[in-house]
Every structure is written in C-alpha cells, then in structure tokens.
Design a protein around this motif. Sequence first.
Motif, PDB file in Angstrom:
ATOM      1  N   PRO A  99      28.923 -19.934 -10.509  1.00 46.74           N
ATOM      2  CA  PRO A  99      28.548 -18.605 -11.005  1.00 46.74           C
ATOM      3  C   PRO A  99      29.153 -18.292 -12.371  1.00 46.74           C
ATOM      4  CG  PRO A  99      29.139 -18.475  -8.702  1.00 46.74           C
ATOM      5  CD  PRO A  99      29.483 -19.872  -9.163  1.00 46.74           C
ATOM      6  N   ALA A 100      30.391 -18.689 -12.588  1.00 51.60           N
ATOM      7  CA  ALA A 100      31.039 -18.408 -13.869  1.00 51.60           C
ATOM      8  C   ALA A 100      30.299 -19.093 -15.013  1.00 51.60           C
ATOM      9  CB  ALA A 100      32.494 -18.851 -13.834  1.00 51.60           C
ATOM     10  N   THR A 101      29.907 -20.343 -14.812  1.00 48.47           N
ATOM     11  CA  THR A 101      29.173 -21.086 -15.841  1.00 48.47           C
ATOM     12  C   THR A 101      27.816 -20.447 -16.116  1.00 48.47           C
ATOM     13  OG1 THR A 101      30.269 -23.136 -15.187  1.00 48.47           O
ATOM     14  CG2 THR A 101      28.228 -23.353 -16.446  1.00 48.47           C
ATOM     15  N   ILE A 102      27.123 -20.053 -15.042  1.00 43.95           N
ATOM     16  CA  ILE A 102      25.805 -19.438 -15.200  1.00 43.95           C
ATOM     17  C   ILE A 102      25.911 -18.088 -15.913  1.00 43.95           C
ATOM     18  CG2 ILE A 102      23.825 -18.456 -13.958  1.00 43.95           C
ATOM     19  CD1 ILE A 102      23.884 -21.541 -14.045  1.00 43.95           C
ATOM     20  N   ILE A 103      26.916 -17.292 -15.568  1.00 40.81           N
ATOM     21  CA  ILE A 103      27.096 -15.982 -16.221  1.00 40.81           C
ATOM     22  C   ILE A 103      27.371 -16.175 -17.712  1.00 40.81           C
ATOM     23  CG2 ILE A 103      28.543 -13.906 -16.332  1.00 40.81           C
ATOM     24  CD1 ILE A 103      26.623 -13.963 -13.915  1.00 40.81           C
ATOM     25  N   VAL A 104      28.210 -17.150 -18.052  1.00 36.93           N
ATOM     26  CA  VAL A 104      28.488 -17.433 -19.469  1.00 36.93           C
ATOM     27  C   VAL A 104      27.200 -17.860 -20.175  1.00 36.93           C
ATOM     28  CG1 VAL A 104      29.643 -19.046 -21.039  1.00 36.93           C
ATOM     29  CG2 VAL A 104      30.931 -17.956 -19.197  1.00 36.93           C
ATOM     30  N   LYS A 105      26.450 -18.770 -19.561  1.00 33.37           N
ATOM     31  CA  LYS A 105      25.198 -19.236 -20.158  1.00 33.37           C
ATOM     32  C   LYS A 105      24.185 -18.097 -20.263  1.00 33.37           C
ATOM     33  CE  LYS A 105      21.990 -23.086 -20.068  1.00 33.37           C
ATOM     34  NZ  LYS A 105      21.516 -24.262 -19.373  1.00 33.37           N
ATOM     35  N   SER A 106      24.160 -17.234 -19.268  1.00 34.82           N
ATOM     36  CA  SER A 106      23.271 -16.076 -19.279  1.00 34.82           C
ATOM     37  C   SER A 106      23.608 -15.140 -20.435  1.00 34.82           C
ATOM     38  CB  SER A 106      23.390 -15.326 -17.947  1.00 34.82           C
ATOM     39  OG  SER A 106      22.754 -14.087 -18.012  1.00 34.82           O
ATOM     40  N   ASN A 107      24.888 -14.859 -20.622  1.00 33.00           N
ATOM     41  CA  ASN A 107      25.313 -13.987 -21.722  1.00 33.00           C
ATOM     42  C   ASN A 107      25.032 -14.619 -23.079  1.00 33.00           C
ATOM     43  OD1 ASN A 107      26.175 -11.901 -20.053  1.00 33.00           O
ATOM     44  ND2 ASN A 107      28.237 -12.730 -19.876  1.00 33.00           N
ATOM     45  N   GLN A 108      25.268 -15.927 -23.202  1.00 30.34           N
ATOM     46  CA  GLN A 108      24.961 -16.628 -24.456  1.00 30.34           C
ATOM     47  C   GLN A 108      23.468 -16.554 -24.746  1.00 30.34           C
ATOM     48  OE1 GLN A 108      26.496 -20.515 -23.559  1.00 30.34           O
ATOM     49  NE2 GLN A 108      28.519 -20.081 -24.413  1.00 30.34           N
ATOM     50  N   THR A 111      14.519 -21.445 -16.499  1.00 31.06           N
ATOM     51  CA  THR A 111      14.887 -22.822 -16.845  1.00 31.06           C
ATOM     52  C   THR A 111      15.883 -22.852 -17.996  1.00 31.06           C
ATOM     53  OG1 THR A 111      12.926 -23.090 -18.246  1.00 31.06           O
ATOM     54  CG2 THR A 111      12.757 -23.859 -15.987  1.00 31.06           C
ATOM     55  N   ARG A 112      15.830 -21.874 -18.877  1.00 32.17           N
ATOM     56  CA  ARG A 112      16.780 -21.800 -19.994  1.00 32.17           C
ATOM     57  C   ARG A 112      18.197 -21.533 -19.474  1.00 32.17           C
ATOM     58  NH1 ARG A 112      20.206 -22.040 -23.453  1.00 32.17           N
ATOM     59  NH2 ARG A 112      20.278 -20.878 -25.373  1.00 32.17           N
ATOM     60  N   ILE A 113      18.306 -20.690 -18.461  1.00 31.37           N
ATOM     61  CA  ILE A 113      19.622 -20.277 -17.969  1.00 31.37           C
ATOM     62  C   ILE A 113      20.141 -21.189 -16.867  1.00 31.37           C
ATOM     63  CG2 ILE A 113      20.880 -18.413 -16.792  1.00 31.37           C
ATOM     64  CD1 ILE A 113      18.900 -16.484 -18.278  1.00 31.37           C
ATOM     65  N   PHE A 114      19.282 -21.559 -15.911  1.00 35.86           N
ATOM     66  CA  PHE A 114      19.749 -22.282 -14.735  1.00 35.86           C
ATOM     67  C   PHE A 114      19.578 -23.793 -14.842  1.00 35.86           C
ATOM     68  CE2 PHE A 114      19.281 -18.021 -13.211  1.00 35.86           C
ATOM     69  CZ  PHE A 114      20.353 -17.865 -12.362  1.00 35.86           C
ATOM     70  N   GLU A 115      18.821 -24.236 -15.794  1.00 38.50           N
ATOM     71  CA  GLU A 115      18.611 -25.675 -15.973  1.00 38.50           C
ATOM     72  C   GLU A 115      18.755 -25.968 -17.459  1.00 38.50           C
ATOM     73  OE1 GLU A 115      14.829 -26.552 -14.194  1.00 38.50           O
ATOM     74  OE2 GLU A 115      15.406 -25.662 -12.279  1.00 38.50           O
ATOM     75  N   THR A 116      17.986 -26.922 -17.958  1.00 38.19           N
ATOM     76  CA  THR A 116      17.967 -27.205 -19.383  1.00 38.19           C
ATOM     77  C   THR A 116      16.545 -27.013 -19.858  1.00 38.19           C
ATOM     78  OG1 THR A 116      19.706 -28.846 -19.086  1.00 38.19           O
ATOM     79  CG2 THR A 116      18.461 -28.940 -21.129  1.00 38.19           C
ATOM     80  N   LEU A 152      21.736 -15.938  -8.337  1.00 37.81           N
ATOM     81  CA  LEU A 152      22.981 -16.599  -7.925  1.00 37.81           C
ATOM     82  C   LEU A 152      23.330 -16.311  -6.465  1.00 37.81           C
ATOM     83  CD1 LEU A 152      25.218 -16.173 -11.063  1.00 37.81           C
ATOM     84  CD2 LEU A 152      24.472 -18.329 -10.029  1.00 37.81           C
ATOM     85  N   GLU A 153      22.866 -15.191  -5.935  1.00 39.92           N
ATOM     86  CA  GLU A 153      23.128 -14.838  -4.537  1.00 39.92           C
ATOM     87  C   GLU A 153      22.275 -15.653  -3.568  1.00 39.92           C
ATOM     88  OE1 GLU A 153      22.322 -10.674  -4.642  1.00 39.92           O
ATOM     89  OE2 GLU A 153      24.193 -10.220  -5.665  1.00 39.92           O
ATOM     90  N   ASN A 154      21.224 -16.299  -4.068  1.00 41.41           N
ATOM     91  CA  ASN A 154      20.333 -17.089  -3.232  1.00 41.41           C
ATOM     92  C   ASN A 154      21.063 -18.355  -2.782  1.00 41.41           C
ATOM     93  OD1 ASN A 154      18.305 -18.993  -2.383  1.00 41.41           O
ATOM     94  ND2 ASN A 154      16.780 -17.726  -3.416  1.00 41.41           N
ATOM     95  N   HIS A 155      20.990 -18.647  -1.503  1.00 36.68           N
ATOM     96  CA  HIS A 155      21.710 -19.813  -0.963  1.00 36.68           C
ATOM     97  C   HIS A 155      21.226 -21.137  -1.562  1.00 36.68           C
ATOM     98  CE1 HIS A 155      18.113 -20.070   1.564  1.00 36.68           C
ATOM     99  NE2 HIS A 155      18.469 -21.308   1.826  1.00 36.68           N
ATOM    100  N   LEU A 156      20.035 -21.160  -2.125  1.00 40.35           N
ATOM    101  CA  LEU A 156      19.532 -22.390  -2.750  1.00 40.35           C
ATOM    102  C   LEU A 156      20.360 -22.788  -3.973  1.00 40.35           C
ATOM    103  CD1 LEU A 156      15.678 -21.681  -2.642  1.00 40.35           C
ATOM    104  CD2 LEU A 156      16.988 -23.235  -1.169  1.00 40.35           C
ATOM    105  N   TYR A 157      21.066 -21.824  -4.548  1.00 39.07           N
ATOM    106  CA  TYR A 157      21.838 -22.090  -5.756  1.00 39.07           C
ATOM    107  C   TYR A 157      23.342 -22.035  -5.494  1.00 39.07           C
ATOM    108  CZ  TYR A 157      17.218 -21.338  -7.476  1.00 39.07           C
ATOM    109  OH  TYR A 157      15.871 -21.422  -7.658  1.00 39.07           O
ATOM    110  N   LYS A 158      23.742 -22.269  -4.242  1.00 36.89           N
ATOM    111  CA  LYS A 158      25.151 -22.183  -3.866  1.00 36.89           C
ATOM    112  C   LYS A 158      26.015 -23.230  -4.567  1.00 36.89           C
ATOM    113  CE  LYS A 158      24.968 -24.964   0.329  1.00 36.89           C
ATOM    114  NZ  LYS A 158      23.787 -25.587   0.587  1.00 36.89           N
TER     115      LYS A 158
END
Length: 115
Positions: free
Chosen positions: A90-99, A48-53, A80-86
Amino acid sequence: MASLNVYSVLVVFLTCRAVMATKENDQIIKENNCETKMGFHCVLEAFTRIFETGSISNKCCGKLVVLGKDCHSALVKRTLENHLYKDLSPATIIVKSNQTWNIFLALINSRSLSA
C-alpha cells in the motif's frame, strides 16, 4: 491478561477504522460519481499507470484531474482494500498514486498556461 485486553481493543479499533475508511471511500466515490465520469477506457489506463506499468493518454489524464484529488485517492484506496491486491505494498502504491497525480496536474497546468 491485561495485554490480551489491550490487544483485543487494538484489533477492534483497527477493524472499525478499516470499515470507516471503506465507507468513507465509497461515499466519496458515490457522491462525486467518480467511477462513471471518466469512462471505462480512462479508468483502465489510470489503473495500469498506478498499479502496474503503463501510460495514460493526455485525454484521460485531463479527465482524471477534472474528477479531483478526492476521487483519485478514494478510487486508489478502495482498490487497495480489494483482497485481489493484498500482495501489493500500500505504501508503494500510495506514493506512485501521488506521483501520478502530480504529473497529471503539472501536465494540465502547463497546457493551460501555454494556451
């Protein structure tokens, strides 16, 4: 005709890269037992921290850092490879993941230095 062949080769290449990336992520997750070491509650907090708020507790933050950056990255990429999150960027999630990773690492390091 030549452009069709180039396009076909490009599609095959990108498909193979995606399959290899999926296998690589799955291998990292399996070899390091990434999914079970954190526990479901902490995985959910990190998700939830990475993919949501959402936020993550210090306890779960510590568990994630102990797993390591490879597990963290592989789990995020596989999600990110899961079709539910299509619809996610991906770029935004990767940045948020690294942060998120850097925040967790800094928190753990600051707690270690003050101890």
